[in-house]
Scaffold this motif. Structure first.
Motif, mmCIF file in Angstrom:
data_model
loop_
_atom_site.group_PDB
_atom_site.id
_atom_site.type_symbol
_atom_site.label_atom_id
_atom_site.label_comp_id
_atom_site.label_asym_id
_atom_site.label_seq_id
_atom_site.Cartn_x
_atom_site.Cartn_y
_atom_site.Cartn_z
ATOM 1 N N VAL A 170 14.520 -28.829 -28.895
ATOM 2 C CA VAL A 170 15.132 -28.819 -27.567
ATOM 3 C C VAL A 170 14.697 -30.082 -26.830
ATOM 4 C CG1 VAL A 170 15.197 -27.636 -25.330
ATOM 5 C CG2 VAL A 170 15.246 -26.308 -27.464
ATOM 6 N N PRO A 171 15.648 -30.857 -26.285
ATOM 7 C CA PRO A 171 15.290 -32.112 -25.621
ATOM 8 C C PRO A 171 14.318 -31.912 -24.455
ATOM 9 C CG PRO A 171 17.658 -32.006 -26.026
ATOM 10 C CD PRO A 171 17.117 -30.645 -26.328
ATOM 11 N N ARG A 172 13.539 -32.930 -24.195
ATOM 12 C CA ARG A 172 12.533 -32.852 -23.136
ATOM 13 C C ARG A 172 13.145 -32.559 -21.774
ATOM 14 N NH1 ARG A 172 7.450 -34.239 -24.266
ATOM 15 N NH2 ARG A 172 7.008 -35.159 -26.323
ATOM 16 N N GLU A 173 14.338 -33.090 -21.535
ATOM 17 C CA GLU A 173 14.954 -32.852 -20.230
ATOM 18 C C GLU A 173 15.352 -31.392 -20.030
ATOM 19 O OE1 GLU A 173 18.171 -34.965 -22.798
ATOM 20 O OE2 GLU A 173 15.980 -34.999 -22.536
ATOM 21 N N HIS A 174 15.339 -30.634 -21.111
ATOM 22 C CA HIS A 174 15.632 -29.201 -21.020
ATOM 23 C C HIS A 174 14.382 -28.349 -21.241
ATOM 24 C CE1 HIS A 174 20.036 -29.307 -20.635
ATOM 25 N NE2 HIS A 174 19.978 -30.393 -21.398
ATOM 26 N N GLY A 175 13.213 -28.977 -21.229
ATOM 27 C CA GLY A 175 11.972 -28.234 -21.294
ATOM 28 C C GLY A 175 11.333 -28.137 -22.662
ATOM 29 N N GLY A 176 11.931 -28.750 -23.680
ATOM 30 C CA GLY A 176 11.372 -28.695 -25.023
ATOM 31 C C GLY A 176 10.534 -29.907 -25.352
ATOM 32 N N ALA A 177 10.030 -29.943 -26.584
ATOM 33 C CA ALA A 177 9.207 -31.067 -27.013
ATOM 34 C C ALA A 177 10.049 -32.239 -27.477
ATOM 35 C CB ALA A 177 8.270 -30.631 -28.143
ATOM 36 N N GLY A 178 11.309 -31.979 -27.874
ATOM 37 C CA GLY A 178 12.166 -33.050 -28.372
ATOM 38 C C GLY A 178 11.499 -33.824 -29.488
#
Length: 405
Positions: A65-73
């Motif tokens: 999950v991308p960082r802008e959505h709260g994940g580690a990306g």
């Protein structure tokens, strides 16, 4: 056997992994636990429900999950390494989230802002996405007969049957490949507990026994409009969806091969007898056995290096998906898949050659490594990977954009 209620309960809030290093540390800790009963699960075809719950609750299912959505990306290098670590412990557990990550990549590339926000949040919460992509009885693996039709309420209806639905048995959501009346392929995120969805536990492959890769039937299943997104548009520029899916497959095979090599080494050291002509006391001192272990170790290490290299090239294409970069990533992943296929099968076979007849005893279940590798490497033919690589370097031809994922 139908398991309609196996995974309909909402999971607890999962841990959030914040970095590549944390993802790798978590994977190693889980793998140590998963390896303990992997042979028993395979032998008994025991569905890994508690293991999957720990796996998804660990946060590893949300690492892309991308960082802008709260994940580690995390990087594609890390994603592949995490997959190989888990697959070395248990090939089935390594494969089950493959299409979960695939669905998240489709969402990243083709989803709108609202879809990304909703489904990324569900992944971070620990919900699992299975798949219903492939079908039996179609002319090619890329053909879809599962129909998506508009309904009077402004939503969609799905009817059809799927097979090889890895992970659907354990999922809260089943991303489903469909074809509309306009001929366009779309991916529908279908709730597992939707009326008309039947998940059938009929996977009987001799390897990857507990992946849940059986049948899903859709009988006029209602899906909201906002849960459907584009899957494939031949007129659109090339993207990273297929290479992302393929590098995970390569990592699964790598982990299975590494497990076979480790078990072979342990058996030869602890239980095998040396061949009489070697003139040594221990099988591990047999010079011909040593050289074969060296040969196999080199092949697996080369496969590991190619997977890591492919991940780096795929990271570049993910950041800049130009046609040239996407093609380079697809070829790098094809190279990795060619060698992970060959080396995982070789490891599963050499295990018995080097360990000796005693290693074939049924209660040891050492054949699971070869069975797992042989089953999983049939996902799509390596001969076409080699053709794509050769055509790229010889004729400067970009890899085909159709085929299995």
């Amino acid at each position: 056997m139908s398991h309609d209620n196996i995974s309909t309960l909402a999971p607890r809030r999962a841990a959030i992994i914040e970095s590549d290093a944390q993802a790798l540390e978590t994977a190693h800790a889980l793998a140590a636990d998963f390896a303990r009963e992997s042979s028993q699960r395979d032998r008994e075809r025991r569905l890994p429900l508690p293991e999957l719950e720990r796996y998804s609750q660990s946060g590893l299912w949300g690492i892309t999950v991308p960082r802008e959505h709260g994940g580690a990306g995390v990087s594609r290098v890390t994603l592949a390494e995490v997959t190989a670590i888990i697959s070395r412990a248990d090939g089935s557990l390594g494969q089950i989230p493959q299409n979960h990550y695939y669905a998240l990549e489709v969402l990243r590339v083709n989803g709108d802002a609202g879809q990304q926000k909703r489904f990324y949040a569900r992944a971070l919460a620990g919900e699992r996405f299975g798949n219903a992509l492939a079908e039996i009885g179609t002319r090619t693996a890329a053909e879809r007969r599962t129909r998506l039709t508009a309904d009077a309420a402004g939503g969609w209806r799905i009817s059809g049957s799927k097979f090889y639905c890895t992970g659907a048995l354990y999922a809260q959501w089943i991303p489903t490949a469909t074809v509309g009346e306009d001929g366009i392929q779309r991916l529908a995120f279908v709730r597992r507990d939707s009326p008309g969805v039947e998940v059938i536990d009929d996977w009987s492959g001799f390897g990857q026994r507990v992946t849940g890769s059986g049948t899903v039937v859709f009988k006029d299943v209602a899906v909201p409009e906002e849960d459907v997104l584009l899957l494939a548009d031949p007129s659109a520029p090339a993207n990273t969806i297929k290479p992302l899916a393929q590098i995970i497959h390569a990592a699964i095979d790598l982990g299975i091969g590494q497990a076979a090599l480790a078990d072979a080494a342990a058996f030869v050291r602890e239980r095998s007898r040396p061949w009489i002509d070697a003139g040594v006391e221990r099988a591990s001192d047999d010079p011909l056995t040593i050289s074969e272990f060296g040969r196999l170790s080199v092949r697996l290490e080369a496969a590991r290096a190619l997977v890591a290299r492919a991940g780096k090239i795929l990271d570049i294409a993910t950041a800049d998906p130009s046609p040239e970069r996407v093609a380079a990533a697809a070829i790098a992943v094809a190279e990795a898949r060619a060698l992970t296929t060959e080396s995982s099968l070789a490891a599963g076979t050499k295990l018995f050659e080097l360990a000796g007849t005693q290693s074939t005893l049924d209660h040891l279940n050492l054949d699971r490594h070869w069975r797992n590798a042989r089953t999983h490497t049939l996902h799509d033919p390596v001969r076409w990977k080699l053709h794509a690589v050769g055509n790229y370097y010889l004729n400067d031809a970009a890899p085909a954009r159709v085929g299995t994922t």
